[in-house]
Scaffold this active site. Structure first.
Site, mmCIF file in Angstrom:
data_model
loop_
_atom_site.group_PDB
_atom_site.id
_atom_site.type_symbol
_atom_site.label_atom_id
_atom_site.label_comp_id
_atom_site.label_asym_id
_atom_site.label_seq_id
_atom_site.Cartn_x
_atom_site.Cartn_y
_atom_site.Cartn_z
ATOM 1 N N CYS A 112 0.811 -1.226 0.000
ATOM 2 C CA CYS A 112 0.000 0.000 0.000
ATOM 3 C C CYS A 112 0.842 1.274 0.000
ATOM 4 O O CYS A 112 0.315 2.359 -0.230
ATOM 5 C CB CYS A 112 -0.972 -0.001 1.171
ATOM 6 S SG CYS A 112 -2.135 -1.358 1.095
ATOM 7 N N HIS A 160 -3.198 7.477 2.748
ATOM 8 C CA HIS A 160 -3.577 6.143 2.283
ATOM 9 C C HIS A 160 -4.966 5.847 2.852
ATOM 10 O O HIS A 160 -5.238 6.092 4.030
ATOM 11 C CB HIS A 160 -2.560 5.114 2.770
ATOM 12 C CG HIS A 160 -2.957 3.711 2.439
ATOM 13 N ND1 HIS A 160 -3.432 3.356 1.196
ATOM 14 C CD2 HIS A 160 -2.972 2.576 3.184
ATOM 15 C CE1 HIS A 160 -3.715 2.073 1.197
ATOM 16 N NE2 HIS A 160 -3.456 1.570 2.385
ATOM 17 N N ASN A 163 -9.871 0.174 0.358
ATOM 18 C CA ASN A 163 -8.412 0.287 0.284
ATOM 19 C C ASN A 163 -7.954 -0.262 -1.068
ATOM 20 O O ASN A 163 -8.002 -1.469 -1.294
ATOM 21 C CB ASN A 163 -7.803 -0.512 1.444
ATOM 22 C CG ASN A 163 -6.285 -0.512 1.429
ATOM 23 O OD1 ASN A 163 -5.657 -0.065 0.474
ATOM 24 N ND2 ASN A 163 -5.697 -1.027 2.499
HETATM 25 N N1 ACO Z 1 -17.974 -8.333 9.713
HETATM 26 C C1 ACO Z 1 -18.383 -8.610 10.968
HETATM 27 N N2 ACO Z 1 -17.521 -8.959 11.952
HETATM 28 C C2 ACO Z 1 -16.227 -9.025 11.641
HETATM 29 C C3 ACO Z 1 -15.741 -8.755 10.352
HETATM 30 C C4 ACO Z 1 -16.680 -8.393 9.354
HETATM 31 N N3 ACO Z 1 -16.328 -8.116 8.089
HETATM 32 N N4 ACO Z 1 -14.414 -8.895 10.340
HETATM 33 C C5 ACO Z 1 -14.057 -9.243 11.574
HETATM 34 N N5 ACO Z 1 -15.136 -9.331 12.357
HETATM 35 C C6 ACO Z 1 -15.196 -9.690 13.762
HETATM 36 C C7 ACO Z 1 -14.074 -10.653 14.122
HETATM 37 O O1 ACO Z 1 -14.462 -11.971 13.894
HETATM 38 C C8 ACO Z 1 -13.870 -10.336 15.574
HETATM 39 O O2 ACO Z 1 -14.873 -10.971 16.316
HETATM 40 P P1 ACO Z 1 -14.531 -11.647 17.741
HETATM 41 O O3 ACO Z 1 -14.117 -10.497 18.630
HETATM 42 O O4 ACO Z 1 -15.820 -12.287 18.115
HETATM 43 O O5 ACO Z 1 -13.417 -12.590 17.443
HETATM 44 C C9 ACO Z 1 -14.094 -8.848 15.603
HETATM 45 O O6 ACO Z 1 -14.955 -8.513 14.527
HETATM 46 C C10 ACO Z 1 -12.764 -8.119 15.332
HETATM 47 O O7 ACO Z 1 -12.761 -7.088 16.156
HETATM 48 P P2 ACO Z 1 -11.495 -6.169 16.218
HETATM 49 O O8 ACO Z 1 -10.248 -6.881 15.805
HETATM 50 O O9 ACO Z 1 -11.533 -5.481 17.525
HETATM 51 O O10 ACO Z 1 -11.838 -5.161 15.072
HETATM 52 P P3 ACO Z 1 -11.125 -3.797 14.802
HETATM 53 O O11 ACO Z 1 -11.853 -2.696 15.472
HETATM 54 O O12 ACO Z 1 -9.636 -3.886 15.001
HETATM 55 O O13 ACO Z 1 -11.397 -3.638 13.245
HETATM 56 C C11 ACO Z 1 -10.200 -3.872 11.221
HETATM 57 C C12 ACO Z 1 -10.871 -4.590 12.379
HETATM 58 C C13 ACO Z 1 -11.224 -3.091 10.457
HETATM 59 C C14 ACO Z 1 -9.570 -4.920 10.312
HETATM 60 C C15 ACO Z 1 -9.133 -2.907 11.775
HETATM 61 O O14 ACO Z 1 -8.334 -3.581 12.703
HETATM 62 C C16 ACO Z 1 -8.252 -2.343 10.694
HETATM 63 O O15 ACO Z 1 -8.682 -1.563 9.871
HETATM 64 N N6 ACO Z 1 -6.958 -2.667 10.712
HETATM 65 C C17 ACO Z 1 -6.034 -2.134 9.753
HETATM 66 C C18 ACO Z 1 -6.207 -2.827 8.466
HETATM 67 C C19 ACO Z 1 -5.395 -2.203 7.377
HETATM 68 O O16 ACO Z 1 -5.226 -1.011 7.327
HETATM 69 N N7 ACO Z 1 -4.913 -3.056 6.472
HETATM 70 C C20 ACO Z 1 -4.286 -2.638 5.297
HETATM 71 C C21 ACO Z 1 -2.880 -2.200 5.496
HETATM 72 S S1 ACO Z 1 -2.246 -1.650 3.996
HETATM 73 C C22 ACO Z 1 -1.587 -2.910 3.021
HETATM 74 O O17 ACO Z 1 -0.425 -2.902 2.759
HETATM 75 C C23 ACO Z 1 -2.401 -4.011 2.490
#
Ligand code: ACO
Length: 320
Positions: A113, A247, A277
């Site tokens: 990214c 980003h 993203n």
């Molecule tokens: N729908 C519903 N529930 C979901 C989903 C979904 N799509 N995805 C995950 N969950 C659930 C999980 O199963 C988990 O449930 P559990 O607690 O019962 O196990 C819970 O939601 C996850 O909660 P958190 O980890 O607390 O969620 P968070 O607030 O951290 O949000 C997210 C998750 C959106 C992925 C966030 O952490 C994030 O944006 N992280 C950064 C991601 C990113 O920027 N990635 C790209 C980097 S750039 C690159 O180079 C590719």
């Protein structure tokens, strides 16, 4: 002193727009969860016949048109991607052939990214040293191809697209500074493990594996650090920034960076709601949209930033 100046921008999104409501019919998620955690409402997905080079070509031609530069005048083509058309040649070389350029330096950059931030920083060095005069810099990804569409932790987050800009040598700024970093020690937090050997994917698969909450914390920390580094380097106060072009991974990461900069959100270019993203495409797509709709004007001070797998991260300060 030679500077590199952005003289044209372009972007391209595949036609197919997939809303959260459509995803809900296929995976165990909800519009509320996705919007609340990420700010994403829809993303554009390439169809099976499209390649990363197809998307890149559309964005590149639009940027060249605005720049008033013919492909033959380019002496440098750098393309950031994680989803190249082939193992080789580079997608930059494929794009070069499509555009009908012969002889320019052309290569891909793999910084996930941060691909565009890395690519524009490298192009800036080529121009500043006199090694190139006209550079085409592209960020393009069909990220949907490296997503497991059964994995709700990752598949709701990404979209496909391409963004491009043309840089030219100028005696006035231009790009003021670029700041690139990486720390490979963190690669297990975000990676696609497979490798190709004997004609097959070995050592795992070709899908994105992500520890979301760790990536979130890491991204907030390094982006805050790098934008502060960029301001310090230029002896600028954050109030001098006209536009933050971040980003577009997650609205909460963007809000945290803006807060650190003490920038109101109306000075932040946002596309995350409608694009998701788009990996290397996200920063140049946002730049192009804001240039075309007239928000970004000549003379404005821009802060571009990105973070991606590797981990890689960086910032670019531009007098537009
Ligand atoms: N729908 C519903 N529930 C979901 C989903 C979904 N799509 N995805 C995950 N969950 C659930 C999980 O199963 C988990 O449930 P559990 O607690 O019962 O196990 C819970 O939601 C996850 O909660 P958190 O980890 O607390 O969620 P968070 O607030 O951290 O949000 C997210 C998750 C959106 C992925 C966030 O952490 C994030 O944006 N992280 C950064 C991601 C990113 O920027 N990635 C790209 C980097 S750039 C690159 O180079 C590719």
């Amino acid at each position: 002193m030679i500077y590199s100046k952005i003289i044209g921008t372009g972007g391209y999104l595949p036609e197919r727009r997939v809303t959260n409501a459509e995803l809900v019919t296929r995976i165990d998620t909800s519009d509320e969860w996705i919007v609340e955690r990420t700010g994403i409402r829809a993303r554009h997905l390439a169809d099976a016949s499209q390649t990363t080079c197809d998307l890149a070509e559309m964005a590149a031609r639009r940027a060249l048109e605005v720049a008033g530069i013919s492909p033959a005048e380019l002496d440098l083509i750098i393309l950031g991607t994680t989803t190249p058309d082939m193992i080789y040649p580079s997608t930059a070389c494929l794009l070069q052939a499509r555009l009908g350029n012969h002889g320019a330096t052309a290569f891909d950059v793999q910084a996930v990214c941060s691909g565009f931030i890395y690519a524009i920083s490298i192009a800036d060095k080529f121009i500043k040293t006199g090694a190139a005069k006209h550079a085409l810099v592209v960020g393009a990804d069909i990220y949907s191809r490296i997503l497991d569409w059964q994995d709700r932790n990752t598949c709701v987050l990404f979209g496909d697209g391409a963004g491009a800009c043309v840089l030219t040598a100028s005696d006035t700024p231009g790009i003021l500074s670029t700041h690139l970093h990486a720390d490979g020690a963190y690669h297990p937090l975000l990676h696609v493990p497979g490798t190709v050997a004997q004609g097959r994917i070995q050592n795992g698969d070709g899908f994105t594996k992500m520890h979301g909450s760790e990536v979130f914390k890491f991204a907030v920390k390094v982006l805050s650090d790098v934008v502060e580094e960029a301001l310090r380097f230029n002896q600028l106060d954050s109030s001098a920034i006209d536009w933050l072009i971040p980003h577009q991974a997650n609205i909460r990461i963007i809000q945290a960076t803006a807060k650190k900069l003490k920038l109101p959100m109306d000075k932040v270019i946002l596309t995350v709601a409608d694009h998701g993203n788009t990996s290397a495409a996200s920063v140049p797509l946002a730049l192009d949209i804001a240039v075309r709709d007239g928000r970004i004007k000549r003379g404005d001070l821009l802060m571009l930033e990105g973070v991606g797998g590797g981990f890689t991260w960086g910032a670019v300060v531009v007098r537009y």
